[in-house]
Write a protein that holds these residues in place. Sequence first.
Motif, PDB file in Angstrom:
ATOM      1  N   PHE A 133      -3.172 -28.560   6.570  1.00 30.85           N
ATOM      2  CA  PHE A 133      -2.936 -29.551   7.035  1.00 30.85           C
ATOM      3  C   PHE A 133      -1.363 -30.261   7.689  1.00 30.85           C
ATOM      4  O   PHE A 133      -1.230 -31.234   7.936  1.00 30.85           O
ATOM      5  N   ARG A 134      -0.835 -29.011   8.473  1.00 28.72           N
ATOM      6  CA  ARG A 134      -0.658 -29.740   9.290  1.00 28.72           C
ATOM      7  C   ARG A 134      -1.493 -29.740  10.477  1.00 28.72           C
ATOM      8  O   ARG A 134      -3.035 -29.987  10.227  1.00 28.72           O
ATOM      9  N   LYS A 135      -1.199 -29.758  11.885  1.00 28.79           N
ATOM     10  CA  LYS A 135      -1.394 -30.195  13.369  1.00 28.79           C
ATOM     11  C   LYS A 135      -2.257 -29.248  13.370  1.00 28.79           C
ATOM     12  O   LYS A 135      -3.006 -29.280  14.222  1.00 28.79           O
ATOM     13  N   ASP A 136      -1.925 -28.532  13.028  1.00 33.79           N
ATOM     14  CA  ASP A 136      -2.916 -27.058  13.612  1.00 33.79           C
ATOM     15  C   ASP A 136      -4.224 -26.486  13.574  1.00 33.79           C
ATOM     16  O   ASP A 136      -5.206 -26.727  12.881  1.00 33.79           O
ATOM     17  N   ILE A 137      -4.994 -25.746  14.240  1.00 38.26           N
ATOM     18  CA  ILE A 137      -5.702 -25.771  14.893  1.00 38.26           C
ATOM     19  C   ILE A 137      -6.562 -24.683  13.381  1.00 38.26           C
ATOM     20  O   ILE A 137      -6.128 -23.527  14.149  1.00 38.26           O
ATOM     21  N   TYR A 138      -6.971 -24.794  12.979  1.00 35.99           N
ATOM     22  CA  TYR A 138      -6.776 -24.066  11.380  1.00 35.99           C
ATOM     23  C   TYR A 138      -8.275 -23.917  10.704  1.00 35.99           C
ATOM     24  O   TYR A 138      -9.047 -23.290  11.290  1.00 35.99           O
ATOM     25  N   ALA A 139      -8.171 -25.016   9.781  1.00 37.87           N
ATOM     26  CA  ALA A 139      -9.237 -25.423   9.477  1.00 37.87           C
ATOM     27  C   ALA A 139     -10.607 -25.837  10.204  1.00 37.87           C
ATOM     28  O   ALA A 139     -12.068 -25.301   9.939  1.00 37.87           O
ATOM     29  N   ILE A 140      -9.980 -26.234  11.629  1.00 34.43           N
ATOM     30  CA  ILE A 140     -11.142 -26.928  12.754  1.00 34.43           C
ATOM     31  C   ILE A 140     -11.659 -25.496  12.977  1.00 34.43           C
ATOM     32  O   ILE A 140     -12.830 -25.413  13.107  1.00 34.43           O
ATOM     33  N   HIS A 164      -1.417 -20.444  21.965  1.00 33.96           N
ATOM     34  CA  HIS A 164      -1.645 -20.393  22.955  1.00 33.96           C
ATOM     35  C   HIS A 164      -1.279 -20.800  24.382  1.00 33.96           C
ATOM     36  O   HIS A 164       0.030 -21.203  24.157  1.00 33.96           O
ATOM     37  N   TYR A 165      -2.150 -22.227  23.627  1.00 33.10           N
ATOM     38  CA  TYR A 165      -1.814 -23.554  24.937  1.00 33.10           C
ATOM     39  C   TYR A 165      -1.328 -24.204  24.254  1.00 33.10           C
ATOM     40  O   TYR A 165      -1.887 -25.981  24.431  1.00 33.10           O
ATOM     41  N   ASN A 166      -1.286 -24.786  23.094  1.00 35.72           N
ATOM     42  CA  ASN A 166      -1.100 -25.338  21.820  1.00 35.72           C
ATOM     43  C   ASN A 166      -1.839 -26.507  21.785  1.00 35.72           C
ATOM     44  O   ASN A 166      -1.642 -27.754  22.041  1.00 35.72           O
ATOM     45  N   ILE A 167      -2.764 -26.176  21.402  1.00 31.84           N
ATOM     46  CA  ILE A 167      -3.592 -27.350  21.535  1.00 31.84           C
ATOM     47  C   ILE A 167      -3.171 -27.972  19.689  1.00 31.84           C
ATOM     48  O   ILE A 167      -3.602 -26.651  18.563  1.00 31.84           O
ATOM     49  N   CYS A 168      -3.956 -28.918  19.222  1.00 34.29           N
ATOM     50  CA  CYS A 168      -3.623 -29.331  18.015  1.00 34.29           C
ATOM     51  C   CYS A 168      -4.248 -31.029  17.872  1.00 34.29           C
ATOM     52  O   CYS A 168      -4.370 -31.376  19.059  1.00 34.29           O
ATOM     53  N   LEU A 169      -4.524 -31.050  16.885  1.00 38.16           N
ATOM     54  CA  LEU A 169      -4.474 -32.334  16.094  1.00 38.16           C
ATOM     55  C   LEU A 169      -3.812 -33.918  16.497  1.00 38.16           C
ATOM     56  O   LEU A 169      -2.781 -33.715  16.167  1.00 38.16           O
ATOM     57  N   PRO A 170      -4.022 -34.544  16.678  1.00 44.69           N
ATOM     58  CA  PRO A 170      -3.533 -35.246  16.944  1.00 44.69           C
ATOM     59  C   PRO A 170      -2.318 -36.380  15.167  1.00 44.69           C
ATOM     60  O   PRO A 170      -3.258 -36.263  14.240  1.00 44.69           O
ATOM     61  N   CYS A 171      -1.309 -36.334  14.769  1.00 46.69           N
ATOM     62  CA  CYS A 171      -1.423 -36.371  13.725  1.00 46.69           C
ATOM     63  C   CYS A 171      -1.062 -37.941  13.310  1.00 46.69           C
ATOM     64  O   CYS A 171      -1.052 -39.154  14.322  1.00 46.69           O
TER      65      CYS A 171
END
Length: 209
Positions: free
Chosen positions: A145-152, A191-198
């Motif tokens: 549920f955070r902006k981390d690239i996890y489930a994606i 590593h590159y701090n890639i994440c989804l927008p909140c």
Amino acid sequence: MDFITVIDYIGTFAFAISGIRLASAKHFDWFGAYVVGFVTAVGGGTMRDLMLGYSHPFWMDNIGYLLVSGSALLFCIILRRYVVRLNNTFFIFDAIGLGLFTVVGVEKSIAVGQPMWVGIIMGTMTGAAGGMFRDIFINEVPLIFRKDIYAIACVLGGMIYWVCLKMHLTTEMTGLITAISVIVIRVLAVHYNICLPCLRAEDDLESKK
């Protein structure tokens, strides 16, 4: 023992360690840490099996999953100086479990005749839901549920699995490529701090102007 069972056991071991590692940070006792590790390892697969119409979850047919989770606890106890104290231990084992369980979820869905799009969803659930239960148990906001690239990462892995099928690769090669792809996507995103927008409320947006 077939290929899927092997990676299922390895994924169980890796995910159990990730759960136990976070439980140790919250000062859980050995039994509490084992419960967190076990739920982390089988939570996503349990949801998958129930949604796919199995009469009961996979781990109820095989005590091996309980034993593998127990061996993960023993591993953390014996090597706690290296496992518990290293900050990146959780991330490494979590990424490995995420990749392997994505493969297991997709493969089991296809095996019961589900279309590929369902397989991608079940692969994502198998990979990410266990981590969600883990985070809830230790009173943290789930990574999913955070902006981390996890489930994606699992979704992209499922798509890669589909491409490999279209290329008529073997089950083993398809599984390895998919698992490695998910792990690499997760590692590179962190590593590159890639994440989804909140998703921000309108008031938050106005306050930033």
